[in-house]
Design an enzyme around this catalytic site. Structure first.
Site, PDB file in Angstrom:
ATOM      1  N   ASP A  93      -2.822   2.741  -6.179  1.00 52.97           N
ATOM      2  CA  ASP A  93      -2.112   2.647  -5.272  1.00 52.97           C
ATOM      3  C   ASP A  93      -1.680   1.424  -4.055  1.00 52.97           C
ATOM      4  O   ASP A  93      -1.093   1.037  -3.194  1.00 52.97           O
ATOM      5  CB  ASP A  93      -2.294   3.765  -4.517  1.00 52.97           C
ATOM      6  CG  ASP A  93      -2.975   3.297  -3.567  1.00 52.97           C
ATOM      7  OD1 ASP A  93      -4.533   3.434  -4.057  1.00 52.97           O
ATOM      8  OD2 ASP A  93      -3.516   4.369  -2.234  1.00 52.97           O
ATOM      9  N   GLU A  94      -2.760   0.458  -4.894  1.00 53.17           N
ATOM     10  CA  GLU A  94      -2.358  -1.364  -3.522  1.00 53.17           C
ATOM     11  C   GLU A  94      -2.684  -2.278  -4.665  1.00 53.17           C
ATOM     12  O   GLU A  94      -3.113  -2.202  -5.859  1.00 53.17           O
ATOM     13  CB  GLU A  94      -3.528  -1.018  -2.411  1.00 53.17           C
ATOM     14  CG  GLU A  94      -4.914  -0.921  -2.618  1.00 53.17           C
ATOM     15  CD  GLU A  94      -5.332  -0.466  -1.487  1.00 53.17           C
ATOM     16  OE1 GLU A  94      -5.356  -1.692  -0.803  1.00 53.17           O
ATOM     17  OE2 GLU A  94      -6.118  -0.042  -1.461  1.00 53.17           O
ATOM     18  N   ASP A 132       1.279  -0.844  -0.078  1.00 54.11           N
ATOM     19  CA  ASP A 132      -0.043  -0.554   0.119  1.00 54.11           C
ATOM     20  C   ASP A 132       0.784   1.109   0.029  1.00 54.11           C
ATOM     21  O   ASP A 132       1.722   1.519   0.717  1.00 54.11           O
ATOM     22  CB  ASP A 132      -0.907  -0.025   1.315  1.00 54.11           C
ATOM     23  CG  ASP A 132      -1.224   0.868   1.385  1.00 54.11           C
ATOM     24  OD1 ASP A 132      -2.272   1.785   0.074  1.00 54.11           O
ATOM     25  OD2 ASP A 132      -2.370   0.833   1.971  1.00 54.11           O
TER      26      ASP A 132
END
Length: 171
Positions: free
Chosen positions: A107-108, A13
């Protein structure tokens, strides 16, 4: 000898992704209260720097409330093309670790590392390598990584030691 994990799932993350990209690209923003979102009182915060979070600003908060809590913050409009560019580099780096990468958002992602101990070492080392790869391919962004035997626990673990943290939860 320790028993091998039945499954090894890493959850990576990025830390305050949009704000971190802005601070990476404009070093004058580093260490400052930064909000990514519309420069108006309408709309919502997309994300903010850790410095702004200390004032209680959070993602999805109305901009009027964020400006009230953090009146000296710098507000920058989002640059989705740039975030997508960084995300593609990050996901390509994850693919170097496993053919099984499940992107959850820009983003993860979950990375199935089952059976990779012989190549990358123990789960804590796997997490360090993933975190370091993010920093390398982005030119300085950080990620928090959780490793566990299930996706849910890996996701919770990645949030436990932010920013730039590693948490390993044994089965």
């Amino acid at each position: 000898m320790t028993k091998p994990w039945p499954q090894v799932i890493a959850h990576a993350d990025m830390d305050a992704f949009y704000a971190s990209v802005e601070q990476l690209d404009d070093p004058s923003l580093r260490g400052r209260q930064l909000i990514v979102g519309p420069n108006s009182l309408r709309g919502v915060v997309l994300t903010c720097s850790y410095e702004a979070r200390k004032s209680g600003v959070k993602s999805a908060m109305p901009m009027a409330e964020a400006r009230r809590r953090c009146p000296n913050a710098t507000v920058v409009p989002p640059r989705f093309d740039r975030y997508q560019e960084q995300s593609q580099a990050i996901m390509a780096a994850f693919a170097d670790f496993s053919p099984s990468v499940e992107a959850i958002s820009l983003d993860e992602a979950f990375i199935d590392m089952t059976g990779a101990a012989g190549i990358f070492g123990k789960p804590a080392n796997i997490a360090r390598l993933i975190r370091d790869a993010v920093t390398d391919v982005t030119g300085g962004l950080t990620a928090s990584v959780g490793v566990a035997a299930t996706k849910y626990v890996a996701k919770v673990a990645s949030d436990f030691n932010k920013p730039n943290g590693i948490t390993v939860v044994a089965p």
